[in-house]
Design an enzyme around this catalytic site. Structure first.
Site, PDB file in Angstrom:
ATOM      1  N   ASP A  31       0.863  11.406   2.740  1.00  0.00           N
ATOM      2  CA  ASP A  31       1.393  10.323   1.710  1.00  0.00           C
ATOM      3  C   ASP A  31       2.198  10.864   0.741  1.00  0.00           C
ATOM      4  O   ASP A  31       1.714  12.001   0.080  1.00  0.00           O
ATOM      5  CB  ASP A  31       0.415   9.377   1.208  1.00  0.00           C
ATOM      6  N   ILE A  32       3.375  10.470   0.300  1.00  0.00           N
ATOM      7  CA  ILE A  32       4.128  11.208  -0.703  1.00  0.00           C
ATOM      8  C   ILE A  32       3.703  10.865  -1.945  1.00  0.00           C
ATOM      9  O   ILE A  32       3.793  11.820  -3.037  1.00  0.00           O
ATOM     10  CB  ILE A  32       5.610  10.551  -0.520  1.00  0.00           C
ATOM     11  N   ASN A  87      -3.618  -1.846   4.429  1.00  0.00           N
ATOM     12  CA  ASN A  87      -2.989  -2.780   3.358  1.00  0.00           C
ATOM     13  C   ASN A  87      -2.365  -3.886   4.152  1.00  0.00           C
ATOM     14  O   ASN A  87      -1.503  -3.676   4.908  1.00  0.00           O
ATOM     15  CB  ASN A  87      -2.168  -2.405   2.236  1.00  0.00           C
ATOM     16  N   GLY A  93      -0.983  -5.197  -1.820  1.00  0.00           N
ATOM     17  CA  GLY A  93      -0.041  -4.165  -2.036  1.00  0.00           C
ATOM     18  C   GLY A  93       0.645  -3.298  -1.069  1.00  0.00           C
ATOM     19  O   GLY A  93       1.171  -2.360  -1.258  1.00  0.00           O
ATOM     20  N   GLN A  94       0.752  -4.171  -0.009  1.00  0.00           N
ATOM     21  CA  GLN A  94       1.555  -3.457   1.206  1.00  0.00           C
ATOM     22  C   GLN A  94       3.007  -3.296   0.957  1.00  0.00           C
ATOM     23  O   GLN A  94       3.671  -4.367   0.477  1.00  0.00           O
ATOM     24  CB  GLN A  94       1.532  -4.247   2.473  1.00  0.00           C
ATOM     25  N   HIS A 100      -0.036   0.524   9.358  1.00  0.00           N
ATOM     26  CA  HIS A 100      -0.539   1.992   9.093  1.00  0.00           C
ATOM     27  C   HIS A 100      -1.885   2.143   8.669  1.00  0.00           C
ATOM     28  O   HIS A 100      -2.270   1.244   7.490  1.00  0.00           O
ATOM     29  CB  HIS A 100       0.487   2.848   8.258  1.00  0.00           C
ATOM     30  N   LEU A 101      -2.619   3.216   8.894  1.00  0.00           N
ATOM     31  CA  LEU A 101      -3.651   3.458   8.406  1.00  0.00           C
ATOM     32  C   LEU A 101      -3.588   4.530   7.211  1.00  0.00           C
ATOM     33  O   LEU A 101      -2.729   5.366   7.449  1.00  0.00           O
ATOM     34  CB  LEU A 101      -4.895   4.022   9.313  1.00  0.00           C
TER      35      LEU A 101
HETATM   36  P1  AMP Z   1       1.441   0.604   1.758  1.00  0.00           P
HETATM   37  O1  AMP Z   1       1.239  -0.052   0.143  1.00  0.00           O
HETATM   38  O2  AMP Z   1       0.060   0.477   2.652  1.00  0.00           O
HETATM   39  O3  AMP Z   1       2.504  -0.201   2.556  1.00  0.00           O
HETATM   40  O4  AMP Z   1       1.438   2.013   1.698  1.00  0.00           O
HETATM   41  C1  AMP Z   1       2.728   2.800   1.889  1.00  0.00           C
HETATM   42  C2  AMP Z   1       2.630   4.138   1.637  1.00  0.00           C
HETATM   43  O5  AMP Z   1       3.615   4.934   1.866  1.00  0.00           O
HETATM   44  C3  AMP Z   1       2.532   4.378  -0.047  1.00  0.00           C
HETATM   45  O6  AMP Z   1       1.265   4.918  -0.204  1.00  0.00           O
HETATM   46  C4  AMP Z   1       3.596   5.469  -0.132  1.00  0.00           C
HETATM   47  O7  AMP Z   1       3.344   6.186  -1.221  1.00  0.00           O
HETATM   48  C5  AMP Z   1       3.633   5.697   1.090  1.00  0.00           C
HETATM   49  N1  AMP Z   1       5.034   6.295   1.402  1.00  0.00           N
HETATM   50  C6  AMP Z   1       6.607   5.691   1.221  1.00  0.00           C
HETATM   51  N2  AMP Z   1       7.503   6.615   1.457  1.00  0.00           N
HETATM   52  C7  AMP Z   1       6.708   7.711   1.990  1.00  0.00           C
HETATM   53  C8  AMP Z   1       7.689   8.749   2.591  1.00  0.00           C
HETATM   54  N3  AMP Z   1       8.893   8.968   2.644  1.00  0.00           N
HETATM   55  N4  AMP Z   1       6.682   9.725   2.908  1.00  0.00           N
HETATM   56  C9  AMP Z   1       5.579   9.502   2.947  1.00  0.00           C
HETATM   57  N5  AMP Z   1       4.779   8.512   2.477  1.00  0.00           N
HETATM   58  C10 AMP Z   1       5.653   7.467   1.884  1.00  0.00           C
END
Ligand code: AMP
Length: 114
Positions: A31-32, A87, A93-94, A100-101
């Site tokens: 995760d970024i 989420n 907060g999705q 995704h997990l």
């Molecule tokens: P969610 O809130 O469950 O939809 O989680 C989305 C996740 O994706 C968040 O924790 C972000 O930090 C992560 N995310 C968004 N863009 C990227 C990216 N380019 N590379 C890695 N993680 C990402």
């Protein structure tokens, strides 16, 4: 303009990611914005926007994500345990509309989550 979401772009190697696992059905990458020392996203290659879009045809795909999460946890040394989160929708907060997990580990977690 591409209609792909950010995870599809990672799957298609259009944007970079720190990939830790991949097979024919899913990909896992860091995760970024990590919320724990280990924070990996396990993402199906098939697009399912949210858990509310899941049908019985997705059973194998979703089940496979948990098998992959276990393999990633083992690979990353999370012998003390870890948390897996999905989420769904705005109240959770999705942000990315591609199921995704979140695999989180490397620290203790409280309960209930915030
Ligand atoms: P969610 O809130 O469950 O939809 O989680 C989305 C996740 O994706 C968040 O924790 C972000 O930090 C992560 N995310 C968004 N863009 C990227 C990216 N380019 N590379 C890695 N993680 C990402």
């Amino acid at each position: 303009m591409s209609g792909k979401n950010v995870f599809q772009k990672i799957i298609d190697r259009e944007i970079p990611a720190e990939i830790v696992y991949e097979d024919d059905k899913c990909i896992a990458f860091k995760d970024i914005h990590p919320a724990a020392p280990v924070h990996v996203l396990v993402v199906p290659k098939q697009l399912i926007p949210t858990l509310n879009d899941v049908t019985s045809e997705d059973e194998a795909t979703l089940g496979h994500l948990f098998i992959a999460a276990k393999a990633v946890a083992e690979k990353l040394g999370l012998a003390g345990g870890y948390r897996v989160v999905i989420n769904c929708g705005p109240d959770a907060g999705q942000e990315v509309m591609h199921v995704h997990l979140h695999l989180l580990g490397g620290r203790k977690f409280g309960w209930p989550p915030g």
